[in-house]
Design an enzyme around this catalytic site. Structure first.
Site, PDB file in Angstrom:
ATOM      1  NE  ARG A 261      56.082 -50.089 -21.094  1.00  0.00           N
ATOM      2  CZ  ARG A 261      55.292 -49.943 -19.939  1.00  0.00           C
ATOM      3  NH1 ARG A 261      54.301 -50.643 -20.025  1.00  0.00           N
ATOM      4  NH2 ARG A 261      54.998 -49.074 -18.775  1.00  0.00           N
TER       5      ARG A 261
ATOM      6  CE  LYS B 191      69.147 -44.251 -39.209  1.00  0.00           C
ATOM      7  NZ  LYS B 191      70.256 -43.611 -39.877  1.00  0.00           N
TER       8      LYS B 191
ATOM      9  CD  GLU C 274      68.905 -41.748 -50.189  1.00  0.00           C
ATOM     10  OE1 GLU C 274      70.136 -42.817 -50.187  1.00  0.00           O
ATOM     11  OE2 GLU C 274      68.449 -40.979 -49.173  1.00  0.00           O
TER      12      GLU C 274
ATOM     13  CE  LYS D 112      68.759 -49.001 -45.249  1.00  0.00           C
ATOM     14  NZ  LYS D 112      67.637 -47.631 -44.955  1.00  0.00           N
TER      15      LYS D 112
ATOM     16  CD  GLU E 153      72.912 -44.985 -37.903  1.00  0.00           C
ATOM     17  OE1 GLU E 153      72.457 -44.147 -39.178  1.00  0.00           O
ATOM     18  OE2 GLU E 153      72.339 -43.981 -37.138  1.00  0.00           O
TER      19      GLU E 153
ATOM     20  NE  ARG F 143      71.201 -48.467 -40.255  1.00  0.00           N
ATOM     21  CZ  ARG F 143      69.530 -49.207 -39.921  1.00  0.00           C
ATOM     22  NH1 ARG F 143      69.769 -49.983 -38.789  1.00  0.00           N
ATOM     23  NH2 ARG F 143      68.335 -48.694 -40.456  1.00  0.00           N
TER      24      ARG F 143
ATOM     25  CG  ASN G 207      73.569 -41.547 -41.863  1.00  0.00           C
ATOM     26  OD1 ASN G 207      72.060 -41.999 -42.509  1.00  0.00           O
ATOM     27  ND2 ASN G 207      73.682 -41.988 -40.844  1.00  0.00           N
TER      28      ASN G 207
ATOM     29  CG  HIS H 247      71.523 -38.472 -46.104  1.00  0.00           C
ATOM     30  ND1 HIS H 247      72.315 -39.444 -47.095  1.00  0.00           N
ATOM     31  CD2 HIS H 247      70.477 -39.105 -45.656  1.00  0.00           C
ATOM     32  CE1 HIS H 247      71.136 -39.864 -47.722  1.00  0.00           C
ATOM     33  NE2 HIS H 247      70.611 -40.581 -47.378  1.00  0.00           N
TER      34      HIS H 247
ATOM     35  CG  HIS I 190      69.536 -34.743 -42.529  1.00  0.00           C
ATOM     36  ND1 HIS I 190      69.861 -35.760 -42.238  1.00  0.00           N
ATOM     37  CD2 HIS I 190      69.084 -35.167 -43.726  1.00  0.00           C
ATOM     38  CE1 HIS I 190      69.361 -36.782 -42.314  1.00  0.00           C
ATOM     39  NE2 HIS I 190      69.006 -36.630 -43.885  1.00  0.00           N
TER      40      HIS I 190
ATOM     41  CG  HIS J 107      65.442 -37.099 -48.416  1.00  0.00           C
ATOM     42  ND1 HIS J 107      66.549 -37.017 -47.245  1.00  0.00           N
ATOM     43  CD2 HIS J 107      65.663 -38.553 -48.749  1.00  0.00           C
ATOM     44  CE1 HIS J 107      66.955 -37.543 -46.969  1.00  0.00           C
ATOM     45  NE2 HIS J 107      66.959 -38.697 -47.809  1.00  0.00           N
TER      46      HIS J 107
END
Length: 367
Positions: A121, A143, A185, A227, A237, A241, A245, A248, A252, A266
């Site tokens: 956990r 993330k 990026e 960031k 997000e 936020r 992306n 992206h 993706h 990427h």
């Protein structure tokens, strides 16, 4: 050494940037906690370069330390690989005071973060990014995720590291292809939030490509600061936020079309995705063509892909492309939401994108 703070209450932590920091890891971690065990998780290639140095820094503090290797490539971001790591951690009797160290690029950082968030956990983890892309992006903000056959990063958690350590010397061992992919990026940060950063990239692109220390330090520090600022405003997000992306949602789909292989890194998917997002913004009347041209020109100058016809793979047709975009995490109640721009340095969240116009736009780009 540069130190940036990311303020998230009890989940706050520092981002350290500088040369040679991998050799000081034990010293840098000691003020934060006293771990029962330290587990370095990395790729074989990264282990051969830096594993012994990082290991020695922890042993010097008297900590019991082990190294676990994970196969190279995006395919390691999977539930199957996560289960193998759980097996290793259980075999080593790791408890909640154990610390996981993600030594590598985005794949390692995302995978180790996800395992840290879910093992017993939650256990502490440290991000030690060794690629430009992970240093300015995926290592910061909490993330964590693994991929699913139907989409990238579909299974994950928001789980902050206790520290991010960016050793600039590690960037010198990257291939030019991988280093330039990371620049995508950095350009993204300028495009969405900081026109001055984009101007700096335009003016000094040769020095940046050559990894000149002063220029490299500036772009890494500035990107991380942007960031951090965004994450502080919207950690999970919920809305703001999502500007991170930019490009992206398109990118993706492109990565998936090449099976997340080295045919399209990427960052290369992001560079094409950014241009598509800029062009679609222009198509909808939100920005002028000159902004599209400037960004496209810069990507080309630093050796990044900008067109769909540069992809080595079978692309989906326009309708299939849009259907795949509908798997994006920004889809709400069946509506596709996108990050678009009005000019360089100003991005916004665009709700309910017109799918027919998007299909026609993609058909035109694929022609």
């Amino acid at each position: 050494m540069k130190r940036l703070g990311i303020e998230l209450g009890e989940r706050s932590y520092d981002i350290l940037i500088g040369p040679g920091l991998r050799k000081r890891m034990g010293e840098l971690l000691k003020p934060i906690f006293e771990p029962s065990r330290v587990i370095i998780i990395t790729h074989p290639s990264i282990n051969s370069l830096y594993g012994e140095e990082v290991l020695a820094s922890f042993i010097a503090q008297g900590w019991t330390t082990d190294i676990i290797e994970v196969p190279e490539g995006e395919s390691s971001k999977s539930l199957n690989q996560a289960e193998k790591l759980y097996d290793h951690l259980l075999a080593l009797n790791c408890d909640r005071k154990s610390v996981l160290v993600a030594l590598g690029g985005g794949v390692i950082g995302d995978l180790v973060g996800f395992v840290a968030a879910t093992y017993q956990r939650g256990v502490s983890f440290i991000q030690v990014p060794t690629t430009l892309l992970s240093m300015v992006d995926s290592s910061v903000g909490g993330k964590t995720a693994v991929n699913h056959p139907k989409g990238k990063n579909m299974i994950g958690a928001f789980y902050q590291p206790r520290l991010v350590v960016g050793d600039l010397e590690t960037l010198r061992t990257l291939s030019q292809k991988e280093y330039r992919a990371g620049l995508a990026e950095v350009v993204k940060y300028g495009v969405i939030a900081d026109a001055k950063l984009f101007e700096f990239l335009e003016t000094n692109y040769k020095e940046i490509i050559n990894l000149e220390h002063k220029f490299l330090t500036h772009i890494v520090e500035t990107s991380c600061a942007i960031k951090a600022s965004v994450v502080e405003k919207d950690e999970r997000e919920s809305h703001y936020r999502m500007i991170l992306n930019f490009g992206h949602t398109f990118g993706h789909v492109l990565e998936r079309s090449t099976n997340y292989s080295d045919k399209l890194l990427h960052g290369e998917g992001v560079s094409i995705g950014c241009i598509l997002a800029f062009k679609f913004s222009e198509e909808l009347g939100f920005c002028n063509h000159e902004h599209v041209q400037r960004v496209e020109r810069h990507f080309k100058l630093v050796g990044l892909k900008t067109n769909l016809n540069e992809i080595d793979g079978t692309l989906p047709n326009a309708e299939q492309f849009v259907n795949l975009m509908m798997n994006d995490k920004k889809v709400k109640n069946g509506f596709l939401n996108l990050i678009l721009v009005t000019e360089i340095g100003k991005a916004f969240y665009f709700e309910n994108a017109p799918l027919n116009k998007l299909k026609m736009f993609l058909q035109k780009e694929m022609a």
